[in-house]
Design a protein around this motif. Structure first.
Motif, PDB file in Angstrom:
ATOM      1  N   ARG A 156      23.349  67.292  42.177  1.00  0.00           N
ATOM      2  CA  ARG A 156      24.651  67.644  41.637  1.00  0.00           C
ATOM      3  C   ARG A 156      24.920  66.853  40.361  1.00  0.00           C
ATOM      4  NH1 ARG A 156      30.491  66.767  44.480  1.00  0.00           N
ATOM      5  NH2 ARG A 156      29.698  64.644  44.373  1.00  0.00           N
ATOM      6  N   MET A 157      25.446  67.524  39.356  1.00  0.00           N
ATOM      7  CA  MET A 157      25.663  66.865  38.068  1.00  0.00           C
ATOM      8  C   MET A 157      26.569  65.648  38.197  1.00  0.00           C
ATOM      9  SD  MET A 157      25.956  70.311  35.706  1.00  0.00           S
ATOM     10  CE  MET A 157      25.822  69.596  34.053  1.00  0.00           C
ATOM     11  N   GLU A 184      21.330  57.035  33.190  1.00  0.00           N
ATOM     12  CA  GLU A 184      21.553  57.603  31.868  1.00  0.00           C
ATOM     13  C   GLU A 184      20.510  58.687  31.617  1.00  0.00           C
ATOM     14  OE1 GLU A 184      21.554  56.268  27.149  1.00  0.00           O
ATOM     15  OE2 GLU A 184      21.309  54.790  28.745  1.00  0.00           O
ATOM     16  N   VAL A 185      20.961  59.815  31.101  1.00  0.00           N
ATOM     17  CA  VAL A 185      20.052  60.912  30.808  1.00  0.00           C
ATOM     18  C   VAL A 185      19.486  60.704  29.407  1.00  0.00           C
ATOM     19  CG1 VAL A 185      19.836  63.407  30.504  1.00  0.00           C
ATOM     20  CG2 VAL A 185      21.322  62.488  32.308  1.00  0.00           C
ATOM     21  N   ASP A 186      18.195  60.484  29.323  1.00  0.00           N
ATOM     22  CA  ASP A 186      17.573  60.301  28.004  1.00  0.00           C
ATOM     23  C   ASP A 186      17.445  61.634  27.278  1.00  0.00           C
ATOM     24  OD1 ASP A 186      17.047  57.446  28.165  1.00  0.00           O
ATOM     25  OD2 ASP A 186      15.566  57.951  29.690  1.00  0.00           O
ATOM     26  N   ILE A 187      16.912  62.639  27.992  1.00  0.00           N
ATOM     27  CA  ILE A 187      16.709  63.966  27.408  1.00  0.00           C
ATOM     28  C   ILE A 187      17.340  64.994  28.348  1.00  0.00           C
ATOM     29  CG2 ILE A 187      15.035  65.614  26.504  1.00  0.00           C
ATOM     30  CD1 ILE A 187      12.987  63.262  26.529  1.00  0.00           C
ATOM     31  N   LYS A 238      30.981  69.707  32.170  1.00  0.00           N
ATOM     32  CA  LYS A 238      29.935  68.767  32.580  1.00  0.00           C
ATOM     33  C   LYS A 238      28.825  68.704  31.535  1.00  0.00           C
ATOM     34  CE  LYS A 238      29.752  66.576  35.491  1.00  0.00           C
ATOM     35  NZ  LYS A 238      30.294  65.205  35.681  1.00  0.00           N
ATOM     36  N   ILE A 239      28.525  69.830  30.893  1.00  0.00           N
ATOM     37  CA  ILE A 239      27.523  69.808  29.827  1.00  0.00           C
ATOM     38  C   ILE A 239      27.995  68.902  28.696  1.00  0.00           C
ATOM     39  CG2 ILE A 239      26.439  71.198  28.008  1.00  0.00           C
ATOM     40  CD1 ILE A 239      26.332  73.510  30.000  1.00  0.00           C
ATOM     41  N   ILE A 240      29.262  68.999  28.335  1.00  0.00           N
ATOM     42  CA  ILE A 240      29.816  68.127  27.296  1.00  0.00           C
ATOM     43  C   ILE A 240      29.651  66.663  27.696  1.00  0.00           C
ATOM     44  CG2 ILE A 240      31.945  67.390  26.145  1.00  0.00           C
ATOM     45  CD1 ILE A 240      32.886  70.314  26.328  1.00  0.00           C
ATOM     46  N   GLU A 241      29.973  66.359  28.950  1.00  0.00           N
ATOM     47  CA  GLU A 241      29.893  64.974  29.432  1.00  0.00           C
ATOM     48  C   GLU A 241      28.463  64.445  29.389  1.00  0.00           C
ATOM     49  OE1 GLU A 241      30.336  62.740  33.735  1.00  0.00           O
ATOM     50  OE2 GLU A 241      31.747  64.364  33.262  1.00  0.00           O
ATOM     51  N   ILE A 242      27.514  65.231  29.884  1.00  0.00           N
ATOM     52  CA  ILE A 242      26.128  64.765  29.940  1.00  0.00           C
ATOM     53  C   ILE A 242      25.519  64.698  28.543  1.00  0.00           C
ATOM     54  CG2 ILE A 242      23.813  65.294  30.797  1.00  0.00           C
ATOM     55  CD1 ILE A 242      25.124  66.354  33.329  1.00  0.00           C
ATOM     56  N   CYS A 243      25.870  65.641  27.681  1.00  0.00           N
ATOM     57  CA  CYS A 243      25.387  65.574  26.300  1.00  0.00           C
ATOM     58  C   CYS A 243      25.859  64.296  25.623  1.00  0.00           C
ATOM     59  CB  CYS A 243      25.871  66.790  25.506  1.00  0.00           C
ATOM     60  SG  CYS A 243      25.001  68.330  25.885  1.00  0.00           S
ATOM     61  N   GLY A 244      27.083  63.887  25.938  1.00  0.00           N
ATOM     62  CA  GLY A 244      27.609  62.655  25.360  1.00  0.00           C
ATOM     63  C   GLY A 244      26.851  61.426  25.808  1.00  0.00           C
ATOM     64  N   GLN A 245      26.258  61.489  26.996  1.00  0.00           N
ATOM     65  CA  GLN A 245      25.507  60.359  27.537  1.00  0.00           C
ATOM     66  C   GLN A 245      24.033  60.392  27.144  1.00  0.00           C
ATOM     67  OE1 GLN A 245      26.043  60.844  31.740  1.00  0.00           O
ATOM     68  NE2 GLN A 245      28.236  60.404  31.700  1.00  0.00           N
ATOM     69  N   LEU A 264      29.690  71.359  20.444  1.00  0.00           N
ATOM     70  CA  LEU A 264      28.871  70.251  19.961  1.00  0.00           C
ATOM     71  C   LEU A 264      27.887  70.668  18.869  1.00  0.00           C
ATOM     72  CD1 LEU A 264      28.114  68.519  23.388  1.00  0.00           C
ATOM     73  CD2 LEU A 264      29.700  67.741  21.611  1.00  0.00           C
ATOM     74  N   LEU A 265      27.653  71.969  18.747  1.00  0.00           N
ATOM     75  CA  LEU A 265      26.765  72.450  17.684  1.00  0.00           C
ATOM     76  C   LEU A 265      27.522  72.840  16.414  1.00  0.00           C
ATOM     77  CD1 LEU A 265      24.109  74.708  19.488  1.00  0.00           C
ATOM     78  CD2 LEU A 265      23.762  72.455  18.453  1.00  0.00           C
ATOM     79  N   ASP A 266      28.834  72.739  16.422  1.00  0.00           N
ATOM     80  CA  ASP A 266      29.607  73.126  15.237  1.00  0.00           C
ATOM     81  C   ASP A 266      29.137  72.355  14.009  1.00  0.00           C
ATOM     82  OD1 ASP A 266      31.017  74.800  16.836  1.00  0.00           O
ATOM     83  OD2 ASP A 266      32.930  73.721  16.720  1.00  0.00           O
ATOM     84  N   GLY A 267      28.856  73.086  12.929  1.00  0.00           N
ATOM     85  CA  GLY A 267      28.409  72.463  11.690  1.00  0.00           C
ATOM     86  C   GLY A 267      26.944  72.073  11.691  1.00  0.00           C
ATOM     87  N   ARG A 268      26.225  72.397  12.765  1.00  0.00           N
ATOM     88  CA  ARG A 268      24.816  72.039  12.873  1.00  0.00           C
ATOM     89  C   ARG A 268      23.940  73.298  12.902  1.00  0.00           C
ATOM     90  NH1 ARG A 268      27.079  67.891  16.498  1.00  0.00           N
ATOM     91  NH2 ARG A 268      26.478  65.842  15.689  1.00  0.00           N
ATOM     92  N   LYS A 269      22.678  73.147  12.502  1.00  0.00           N
ATOM     93  CA  LYS A 269      21.730  74.248  12.563  1.00  0.00           C
ATOM     94  C   LYS A 269      21.291  74.473  14.010  1.00  0.00           C
ATOM     95  CE  LYS A 269      19.810  73.541   7.926  1.00  0.00           C
ATOM     96  NZ  LYS A 269      18.588  73.253   7.132  1.00  0.00           N
ATOM     97  N   ALA A 270      21.090  75.743  14.351  1.00  0.00           N
ATOM     98  CA  ALA A 270      20.623  76.087  15.693  1.00  0.00           C
ATOM     99  C   ALA A 270      19.992  77.474  15.647  1.00  0.00           C
ATOM    100  CB  ALA A 270      21.776  76.067  16.693  1.00  0.00           C
ATOM    101  N   THR A 271      19.211  77.772  16.680  1.00  0.00           N
ATOM    102  CA  THR A 271      18.604  79.101  16.789  1.00  0.00           C
ATOM    103  C   THR A 271      18.617  79.526  18.247  1.00  0.00           C
ATOM    104  OG1 THR A 271      16.762  80.476  16.019  1.00  0.00           O
ATOM    105  CG2 THR A 271      16.199  78.377  17.089  1.00  0.00           C
ATOM    106  N   SER A 272      18.058  80.716  18.504  1.00  0.00           N
ATOM    107  CA  SER A 272      18.027  81.233  19.865  1.00  0.00           C
ATOM    108  C   SER A 272      17.063  82.404  19.943  1.00  0.00           C
ATOM    109  CB  SER A 272      19.433  81.667  20.305  1.00  0.00           C
ATOM    110  OG  SER A 272      19.468  81.898  21.702  1.00  0.00           O
ATOM    111  N   ASN A 273      17.019  83.041  21.097  1.00  0.00           N
ATOM    112  CA  ASN A 273      16.187  84.213  21.322  1.00  0.00           C
ATOM    113  C   ASN A 273      16.611  85.335  20.367  1.00  0.00           C
ATOM    114  OD1 ASN A 273      15.284  86.782  22.478  1.00  0.00           O
ATOM    115  ND2 ASN A 273      14.723  85.602  24.287  1.00  0.00           N
ATOM    116  N   LYS A 274      15.637  85.920  19.681  1.00  0.00           N
ATOM    117  CA  LYS A 274      15.953  86.942  18.687  1.00  0.00           C
ATOM    118  C   LYS A 274      16.571  88.187  19.305  1.00  0.00           C
ATOM    119  CE  LYS A 274      14.246  84.182  15.658  1.00  0.00           C
ATOM    120  NZ  LYS A 274      13.980  83.053  16.559  1.00  0.00           N
TER     121      LYS A 274
END
Length: 210
Positions: free
Chosen positions: A55-56, A62-65, A86-93, A112-122
């Motif tokens: 459970r999250m 601490e989550v490294d990756i 919870k994703i926001i919380e764990i990403c912060g850690q 959390l990706l606002d203003g950042r480069k990102a991609t996904s499945n075409k």
């Protein structure tokens, strides 16, 4: 030793998870792999894969990756406010956050990706970008890196991204050695995705024929 924590949800994409897990999991002297989900317990996908998760809320270390896969389940998961929080919380850690395929939709939904480069499945790109209007979406990329955030294109691209991550951390020769050990033809150029070119041509042909 760094720990890789993989987020799971119902109907995750199998290769999104097990491609990177094959890469990181074999490096036992450097990485330890674990799985988590919002409620914990057994998580299943449409391929019949079942995985026991923690459970999250119970993640003690601490989550490294933090790895967020994609799959058909992301369509429902983006509307799960508890999961997004919870994703926001764990990403912060986390020191690093990696997404595969439509997993970038979940990360985009957090802001959390606002203003950042990102991609996904075409194939799912038009839907994914609706989850983050302020993200700098790069359709052609095989994978992207923006600060601690890595995102990849569809399915097998998660393996290319994972090897790219190893290259950033341990050097390109180390990543090439891992790719050779699993007999994988690593696409080393993060800015080139042959599948983008194929989809682009296919859509162009459709427009010409219609």
């Amino acid at each position: 030793m760094m720990n890789l924590t993989v987020l799971l949800f119902e109907d995750f994409e199998t290769l999104d998870v097990f491609g990177p897990v094959e890469i990181f999991g074999r490096l036992k002297d450097k990485y330890q792999v674990s799985f988590c989900s919002l409620a914990g317990g057994i998580i299943k996908n449409e391929h019949g894969i079942s995985i026991v998760t923690e459970r999250m809320n119970d993640l003690r270390n601490e989550v490294d990756i933090f790895l967020i896969p994609g799959g058909h389940g992301t369509r429902a998961a983006v509307n799960d406010d508890g999961l997004i929080e919870k994703i926001i919380e764990i990403c912060g850690q986390s020191k690093y956050v990696l997404t595969v395929c439509t997993g970038s939709a979940l990360l985009a939904k957090t802001g959390l990706l606002d203003g950042r480069k990102a991609t996904s499945n075409k194939k799912a790109f038009d839907w994914v970008i609706t989850q983050g209007q302020h993200v700098e979406w790069i359709k052609k990329a095989r994978w992207t890196k923006a600060d601690k955030f890595y995102t990849s294109a569809g399915v097998s691209a998660g393996m290319d991204m994972s090897l790219g991550f190893l290259s950033d951390i341990h050097g390109v020769d180390y990543a090439r050695k891992v790719a050779f050990e699993i007999e994988y033809n690593w696409i080393e150029d993060m800015e080139e995705d042959n599948f983008y070119l194929q989809y682009h041509k296919k859509n162009a042909d459709i427009r010409v024929d219609s």
